[in-house]
Write an enzyme that holds these catalytic residues in place. Structure first.
Site, PDB file in Angstrom:
ATOM      1  N   LYS A 165      -2.288 -36.021   0.280  1.00  0.00           N
ATOM      2  CA  LYS A 165      -1.326 -35.148  -0.405  1.00  0.00           C
ATOM      3  C   LYS A 165       0.008 -35.134   0.334  1.00  0.00           C
ATOM      4  O   LYS A 165       1.073 -35.160  -0.290  1.00  0.00           O
ATOM      5  CB  LYS A 165      -1.890 -33.724  -0.496  1.00  0.00           C
ATOM      6  N   VAL A 178     -12.977 -31.117 -12.403  1.00  0.00           N
ATOM      7  CA  VAL A 178     -11.612 -31.059 -12.948  1.00  0.00           C
ATOM      8  C   VAL A 178     -11.587 -31.510 -14.416  1.00  0.00           C
ATOM      9  O   VAL A 178     -10.957 -30.871 -15.268  1.00  0.00           O
ATOM     10  CB  VAL A 178     -10.646 -31.913 -12.088  1.00  0.00           C
ATOM     11  N   GLU A 236       0.676 -34.082 -11.352  1.00  0.00           N
ATOM     12  CA  GLU A 236       0.833 -32.713 -10.827  1.00  0.00           C
ATOM     13  C   GLU A 236      -0.465 -32.207 -10.184  1.00  0.00           C
ATOM     14  O   GLU A 236      -0.442 -31.516  -9.166  1.00  0.00           O
ATOM     15  CB  GLU A 236       1.235 -31.773 -11.974  1.00  0.00           C
ATOM     16  N   GLY A 254     -16.898 -25.872  -6.069  1.00  0.00           N
ATOM     17  CA  GLY A 254     -16.170 -26.989  -6.697  1.00  0.00           C
ATOM     18  C   GLY A 254     -14.855 -27.330  -6.012  1.00  0.00           C
ATOM     19  O   GLY A 254     -14.019 -28.022  -6.582  1.00  0.00           O
TER      20      GLY A 254
HETATM   21  P1  NDP Z   1     -16.435 -34.556  -9.738  1.00  0.00           P
HETATM   22  O1  NDP Z   1     -17.327 -35.394  -8.897  1.00  0.00           O
HETATM   23  O2  NDP Z   1     -16.806 -33.142 -10.000  1.00  0.00           O
HETATM   24  O3  NDP Z   1     -16.176 -35.274 -11.150  1.00  0.00           O
HETATM   25  C1  NDP Z   1     -15.996 -36.637 -11.313  1.00  0.00           C
HETATM   26  C2  NDP Z   1     -16.719 -37.046 -12.588  1.00  0.00           C
HETATM   27  O4  NDP Z   1     -16.433 -38.423 -12.855  1.00  0.00           O
HETATM   28  C3  NDP Z   1     -18.236 -36.926 -12.458  1.00  0.00           C
HETATM   29  O5  NDP Z   1     -18.808 -36.515 -13.683  1.00  0.00           O
HETATM   30  C4  NDP Z   1     -18.623 -38.350 -12.105  1.00  0.00           C
HETATM   31  O6  NDP Z   1     -19.953 -38.674 -12.406  1.00  0.00           O
HETATM   32  C5  NDP Z   1     -17.661 -39.132 -12.975  1.00  0.00           C
HETATM   33  N1  NDP Z   1     -17.501 -40.485 -12.495  1.00  0.00           N
HETATM   34  C6  NDP Z   1     -17.184 -40.878 -11.239  1.00  0.00           C
HETATM   35  N2  NDP Z   1     -17.150 -42.210 -11.165  1.00  0.00           N
HETATM   36  C7  NDP Z   1     -17.477 -42.679 -12.395  1.00  0.00           C
HETATM   37  C8  NDP Z   1     -17.635 -43.970 -12.954  1.00  0.00           C
HETATM   38  N3  NDP Z   1     -17.475 -45.063 -12.203  1.00  0.00           N
HETATM   39  N4  NDP Z   1     -17.968 -44.083 -14.250  1.00  0.00           N
HETATM   40  C9  NDP Z   1     -18.163 -42.996 -15.002  1.00  0.00           C
HETATM   41  N5  NDP Z   1     -18.033 -41.735 -14.539  1.00  0.00           N
HETATM   42  C10 NDP Z   1     -17.697 -41.570 -13.236  1.00  0.00           C
HETATM   43  O7  NDP Z   1     -15.000 -34.616  -9.027  1.00  0.00           O
HETATM   44  P2  NDP Z   1     -13.795 -33.586  -9.186  1.00  0.00           P
HETATM   45  O8  NDP Z   1     -13.641 -33.172 -10.583  1.00  0.00           O
HETATM   46  O9  NDP Z   1     -13.891 -32.554  -8.125  1.00  0.00           O
HETATM   47  O10 NDP Z   1     -12.578 -34.524  -8.737  1.00  0.00           O
HETATM   48  C11 NDP Z   1     -12.066 -35.493  -9.622  1.00  0.00           C
HETATM   49  C12 NDP Z   1     -10.699 -35.937  -9.120  1.00  0.00           C
HETATM   50  O11 NDP Z   1      -9.842 -34.794  -9.076  1.00  0.00           O
HETATM   51  C13 NDP Z   1     -10.703 -36.511  -7.700  1.00  0.00           C
HETATM   52  O12 NDP Z   1      -9.724 -37.517  -7.624  1.00  0.00           O
HETATM   53  C14 NDP Z   1     -10.301 -35.325  -6.843  1.00  0.00           C
HETATM   54  O13 NDP Z   1      -9.677 -35.713  -5.642  1.00  0.00           O
HETATM   55  C15 NDP Z   1      -9.310 -34.652  -7.764  1.00  0.00           C
HETATM   56  N6  NDP Z   1      -9.082 -33.242  -7.518  1.00  0.00           N
HETATM   57  C16 NDP Z   1     -10.144 -32.383  -7.406  1.00  0.00           C
HETATM   58  C17 NDP Z   1      -9.929 -31.032  -7.252  1.00  0.00           C
HETATM   59  C18 NDP Z   1     -11.023 -30.045  -7.110  1.00  0.00           C
HETATM   60  O14 NDP Z   1     -10.733 -28.862  -6.843  1.00  0.00           O
HETATM   61  N7  NDP Z   1     -12.277 -30.437  -7.281  1.00  0.00           N
HETATM   62  C19 NDP Z   1      -8.542 -30.506  -7.168  1.00  0.00           C
HETATM   63  C20 NDP Z   1      -7.503 -31.502  -7.326  1.00  0.00           C
HETATM   64  C21 NDP Z   1      -7.779 -32.812  -7.485  1.00  0.00           C
HETATM   65  P3  NDP Z   1     -21.050 -38.519 -11.220  1.00  0.00           P
HETATM   66  O15 NDP Z   1     -21.107 -37.060 -10.919  1.00  0.00           O
HETATM   67  O16 NDP Z   1     -22.279 -39.070 -11.829  1.00  0.00           O
HETATM   68  O17 NDP Z   1     -20.534 -39.318 -10.075  1.00  0.00           O
HETATM   69  N1  HSE Z   2     -10.882 -31.064  -2.169  1.00  0.00           N
HETATM   70  C1  HSE Z   2      -9.557 -30.629  -2.446  1.00  0.00           C
HETATM   71  C2  HSE Z   2      -9.267 -29.356  -1.697  1.00  0.00           C
HETATM   72  C3  HSE Z   2      -9.399 -30.399  -3.917  1.00  0.00           C
HETATM   73  O1  HSE Z   2     -10.206 -28.741  -1.193  1.00  0.00           O
HETATM   74  O2  HSE Z   2      -8.108 -28.973  -1.586  1.00  0.00           O
HETATM   75  C4  HSE Z   2      -7.996 -30.090  -4.319  1.00  0.00           C
HETATM   76  O3  HSE Z   2      -7.154 -31.187  -4.151  1.00  0.00           O
END
Ligand code: NDP
Ligand code: HSE
Length: 421
Positions: free
Chosen positions: A205, A14, A129, A187
């Site tokens: 949610k 994200v 959002e 993803g």
């Molecule tokens: P990812 O794991 O792809 O990305 C998270 C990033 O943050 C990674 O680069 C991770 O590094 C880094 N990170 C995590 N913890 C730390 C830390 N303590 N210090 C520094 N960097 C850190 O997750 P997503 O992007 O999928 O999800 C992120 C958020 O968005 C979550 O809350 C998720 O629920 C929400 N979300 C996700 C959606 C989706 O479709 N993926 C949709 C809607 C919401 P590393 O990989 O090394 O852990």
């Molecule tokens: N893991 C969540 C899903 C990401 O699959 O809907 C979006 O919130």
């Protein structure tokens, strides 16, 4: 021209999409909305994360303090996920008067009161959002477009991963494991996909959405939750043979006495119902207001760019408007005592005379009427039986299933799935 500088914490699925949208569409945001948004710092575990995406490592921030002490940064985007350190980082940013845009539904569902209080104290905004239903603007609809209404229902498919898995299993015959692997590669899944497949993500949610819809805190503790890990290919086939599609549904209803039903579970959805045709990582949410009547929102519920679309909408909104005030969630809602549904039951019985009659009589004793009953196969002295009930109370159904499980000749209750109309 208004100018705002942003920090992104967490450059994953994200956060990476958010960086792409803010940089690639910087000009169109500037000309279309009159605000110039510049990404100034990116926090992640190592500068290599930036380098791997072709981003100059000069943007790298190693600690939250580098962000909160930077007076130029007005908005902090939190896309790290998890409760900690994300929670502490968000609190630090809000306390320093920086508005926060977060996609973190777990954090919001578990600690909204604390975050909102910190936002108010820091005179900062809290925007989320992207936390619910990816690119679909459901939070803004609830907070800004439904004021005339008392909302009695919010129901939908609000997890992309499980909808993707169920679609691939039912339409393409994929195994659960293969479909989950695909969803992870695309993803959609959380870092730990248990959150998706066991229904936790949808429960977070639903807690957020139902609280906003019903203007009462709907705590996670009253959200009933069942995931999709117990859904068998044969239940999906049985559903198809009866004209249904299996979906993981989130159902929120407020009864006239103020009590709330909030539940996440697999359900048989009639093929004629609009939710049955929501496929893959698409999500849909129905809202029912007393003046608006039914509204359905539909779009991609997960994934890098759709979710980034929601994050950036919050960033631009935050740059241009004063911070939103959320309703007072002081009083938690009480859970409704019971609710009505039809049910599909699959059980294994000894293949001998009178078995179907004794199963039917257990249901009858609990006041449950049968709509369809079928013996679907017999092997080595046992038979699989599927039952579709008429509408009954959940508590009666549970009592009947418990009695069935201890009835002589009943081997195993394989599945009990709610069926919607
Ligand atoms: P990812 O794991 O792809 O990305 C998270 C990033 O943050 C990674 O680069 C991770 O590094 C880094 N990170 C995590 N913890 C730390 C830390 N303590 N210090 C520094 N960097 C850190 O997750 P997503 O992007 O999928 O999800 C992120 C958020 O968005 C979550 O809350 C998720 O629920 C929400 N979300 C996700 C959606 C989706 O479709 N993926 C949709 C809607 C919401 P590393 O990989 O090394 O852990
Ligand atoms: N893991 C969540 C899903 C990401 O699959 O809907 C979006 O919130």
């Amino acid at each position: 021209m208004k100018k705002i500088k942003v920090a992104i914490m967490g450059l994953g699925t994200v956060g990476g999409g958010t960086y792409d949208a803010l940089t690639r569409n910087r000009d169109s945001i500037r000309s279309g909305y009159g605000v110039d948004v510049e990404v100034k710092k990116i926090l992640d575990r190592s500068p290599d994360v930036l380098a791997s995406r072709g981003i100059d490592t000069a943007f790298f921030a190693r600690t939250i303090d580098e962000i909160v002490s930077d007076k130029e940064i007005g908005i902090v985007v939190e896309t790290m996920g998890g409760l900690e350190p994300a929670g502490s980082f968000v609190l630090k940013a809000l306390s320093a008067g920086k508005s926060v845009v977060t996609a973190n539904k777990e954090l919001l569902a578990k600690r909204f009161g604390e975050l909102n209080a910190a936002a108010e104290k820091g005179k900062a905004g809290l925007y989320f959002e992207a936390s619910c239903v990816g690119g679909v603007p459901v939070i803004r609809t609830l907070t800004e477009s439904m004021q005339a209404n008392r909302i009695s229902e919010i129901t939908g498919i609000i997890n992309g991963t499980t909808n993707y898995i169920l679609t691939r299993m039912s339409e393409d015959g994929l195994t659960y494991e293969a479909a989950l692997e695909e969803a992870q590669k695309l993803g959609y899944a959380e870092a730990d996909p248990t959150a998706d497949v066991e229904g936790f993500d949808a429960a977070y949610k639903l807690s957020i959405l139902a609280s906003l819809a019903f203007h009462a805190k709907v705590p996670l503790s009253i959200v009933y939750r069942e995931g999709i890990t117990q859904v068998r290919p044969r239940d999906i086939s049985a559903a198809a043979s009866m004209g249904y599609t299996v979906k993981l549904l989130a159902v929120g209803k407020q009864n006239p006495d103020g009590s709330v039903q909030a539940r996440v579970h697999p359900a048989f959805v009639p093929n004629s119902h609009p939710l049955a045709s929501v496929r893959g990582a698409f999500n849909a949410v129905f809202l029912k207001g007393d003046f608006s009547d039914e509204i359905m929102l539909y779009g991609r519920g997960a994934g890098s760019y759709p979710t980034a679309s929601a994050v950036v909408s919050d960033v631009v909104y935050c740059a241009l408007r004063s911070a939103p005030l959320y309703p007072d969630f002081g009083k938690p809602a009480t859970a409704a005592a019971d609710f009505d549904s039809q049910y599909y039951i699959s059980l294994c019985v000894t293949d001998k005379p009178g078995m179907l009659a004794s199963v039917a009589s257990v249901l009858g004793r609990h006041g449950i009427s049968i709509s369809k009953m079928q013996q679907v196969g017999a092997a080595s002295g046992s038979a699989d039986v599927t039952i579709l009930t008429h509408t009954t109370g959940e508590s009666s159904l549970r009592a009947a299933v418990a009695e069935m499980a201890s009835t002589v000749g009943v081997g195993k209750i394989n599945a009990t799935v709610r069926v919607i109309k």
